[in-house]
Scaffold this active site. Structure first.
Site, PDB file in Angstrom:
ATOM      1  CG  HIS A  27      -5.219   0.984  -1.257  1.00  0.00           C
ATOM      2  ND1 HIS A  27      -6.426   1.583  -0.967  1.00  0.00           N
ATOM      3  CD2 HIS A  27      -4.355   1.976  -1.492  1.00  0.00           C
ATOM      4  CE1 HIS A  27      -6.292   2.895  -1.030  1.00  0.00           C
ATOM      5  NE2 HIS A  27      -5.039   3.164  -1.347  1.00  0.00           N
ATOM      6  CG  ASP A 123      -9.643   0.200  -0.837  1.00  0.00           C
ATOM      7  OD1 ASP A 123     -10.050   1.380  -0.901  1.00  0.00           O
ATOM      8  OD2 ASP A 123      -8.459  -0.100  -0.599  1.00  0.00           O
TER       9      ASP A 123
END
Ligand SMILES: *[C@@H]1O[C@H](CO)[C@@H](O)[C@H](O)[C@H]1NC(C)=O
Ligand SMILES: *[C@@H]1O[C@H](CO)[C@@H](O)[C@H](O)[C@H]1NC(C)=O
Ligand SMILES: *[C@@H]1O[C@H](CO)[C@@H](O)[C@H](O)[C@H]1NC(C)=O
Length: 462
Positions: A27, A123
């Site tokens: 990520h 995110d």
């Protein structure tokens, strides 16, 4: 809290953007790659990138861009605590402190830079960013690193749970339900990401995904690492749900701003140069996950018995599970190469590569599409099952290993199915070739992803 660089290369800064990473798996890398791309497109914007010390240390090896500052936040793990090896233990600790850590980090960064935040990029997992952005009275831009279909399973989690409880008793995990989520004509329940209807629904991770699904409509913009031509129906549906839904990928095809790939230290490419076009099975399950030892043995036996040339990227520890003499035999007769690491994109782009044996992680699927290489999928976790389902059932660009696990027999069948020159394999190659062209077009000069990226730049510079 620590910073490097002064964010002031002589350029006048007009905007200050906070970036929150979900500091696990790939990520942060994806988010930083996006920020690098944005930073290059918007040089007057200053980005403050927040992640844990551990991930930042790996990401910021060299001084990055002039206009990206590094800020470290706590991982929430108590001092001296020894991990118990429980599932998502590190994630759970992090989630316990994340919101407060990011919040106080923003205050520090604003003070140091002398500029208030004008936008929050995070995110998509970090659903509480919706609240923080609201408190700061700035727009929230959420980045989704996975695909659109798996995203829709989180958006429609409540709907799926309702339907499941209606049908309870009459259906099991291996049953398919039709038209449950947009763009997925049918889905086997067992393939939904864990935490949607199966698994511990109250775990911090499952609850994070659920809250993401419920709060994502609050984002000013949702950007996703995909291209809209891949999933037109889902794109249409999600566009009706979100304020601004932007497919801006595949990011692997706009690699200019991605962190540089390591050199080919195990000479994979020169080995591929000596193989026949479309003949090689490239096998890799990434650095984090690996199928169990008996399945590695099954793959090895299948490769030898079908005499399939192969390049296998597998770490040293897992190599010990391969059958006795396998590496020596296949190295000696030139039929195979086992390496601890391979330059994946270059390998997939190589003319000799005929199939990618993968876990079906989103990035791997996009990379395979970008190179036009059909897949054999053996999903392990998360969104990999639904991605593999799409690969086999919807896009028809690969197969999901029959039975869900590698056995010698099923692996032989899958290799033959994809690598042979019959009609089914030809169809697969044609279909992935079409998607490959669409992907390259999307990131080309007038492509949809290029246009969407420009819109994203407008949002963060506004
Ligand atoms: C955001 O998530 C929280 C936690 O699940 C929920 O209570 C809230 O209703 C969500 N917001 C929206 C707009 O749905
Ligand atoms: C999107 O999908 C949901 C769930 O299937 C459906 O209820 C909704 O009507 C769809 N929206 C559009 C605009 O198609
Ligand atoms: C891109 O689009 C513009 C305007 O829509 C057009 O003038 C130009 O010819 C297009 N370029 C390419 C390479 O298609």
């Amino acid at each position: 809290m620590e910073t490097i660089g002064n964010g002031n290369g002589g350029t006048v800064r007009t905007r200050h953007v906070a970036v929150f990473a979900f500091p696990f798996a790939s990520h942060p890398t994806h988010l930083l790659n996006l920020v690098r791309r944005l930073a290059a497109a918007a040089p007057t914007v200053l980005f403050s990138f927040f992640s844990t010390e551990r991930t930042n240390r790996a990401l910021f090896t060299k001084r990055g861009c002039d206009n990206i500052l590094r800020y470290d936040v706590s991982d929430g793990i108590p001092e001296g605590y020894v991990m118990q090896g429980k599932i998502h233990e590190d994630i759970n600790y992090f989630l316990g402190v994340a919101k407060e850590e990011f919040k106080s980090g923003v205050q520090v960064a604003e003070k140091e830079v002398g500029m208030k935040m004008s936008c929050l990029v995070s995110d998509a997992f970090l659903w509480f960013s919706a609240d923080l952005a609201k408190e700061l009275n700035i727009p929230w831009v959420a980045l989704r690193t996975g695909g659109a279909r798996s995203l829709s399973t989180h958006l429609y989690t409540d709907l799926i749970r309702e339907k499941y409880s209606e049908l309870k008793g009459s259906i099991g995990p291996n049953d398919e339900i039709a038209n449950l989520i947009p763009g997925v004509e049918s889905i086997r329940l067992a393939d939904l990401p864990i935490g949607v209807i199966f698994g511990d629904l109250d775990s911090p991770f499952a609850s994070m995904m659920h809250k993401m699904g419920r709060n994502l409509t609050r984002a000013t913009t949702v950007a996703i690492n995909s291209f809209q031509e891949l999933d037109p129906d889902v794109t249409k549906n999600l566009s009706s749900l979100f304020n601004n839904f932007l497919n801006i990928g595949p990011s692997n095809l706009v690699s200019k701003h991605n962190s540089p790939s390591k050199p080919d230290e195990f000479s994979c490419i020169s080995w591929l140069d000596n193989q026949n076009p479309g003949s090689v099975a490239y096998i890799s399950f990434g650095t984090k996950f690996c199928p169990p030892p008996n399945e590695l043995v099954a793959i090895a036996e299948a490769l030898e018995s079908t005499k399939t040339p192969f390049l296998w990227s597998i770490n040293k520890d897992s190599q010990t599970h391969l059958p006795l003499g396998f590496v020596e035999r296949t190295t000696a007769n030139g039929s195979g190469k086992v390496v601890p690491w391979a330059p994946q994109v270059q390998v997939l782009d190589h003319i000799a590569t005929g199939v990618f044996v993968t876990h079906g992680g989103w990035n791997s699927v996009l990379e395979s599409i970008g190179s036009g290489v059909p897949m054999i999928c053996r999903p392990l976790i998360g969104d990999q099952p639904i991605n593999s389902w799409m690969v086999e059932r919807v896009w028809g660009i690969g197969v999901w290993i029959e039975g869900g696990k590698f056995t010698k027999h099923e692996t032989c069948c899958a290799l033959e199915q994809v690598l042979s020159v019959d009609a089914s394999s030809k169809g697969m190659k044609e279909r992935i070739g079409v998607l490959k062209d669409l992907a390259h077009k999307a990131v080309g000069p007038n492509g949809s992803s290029t246009q969407n990226f420009k819109t994203l730049v407008d949002v963060i510079t506004r």
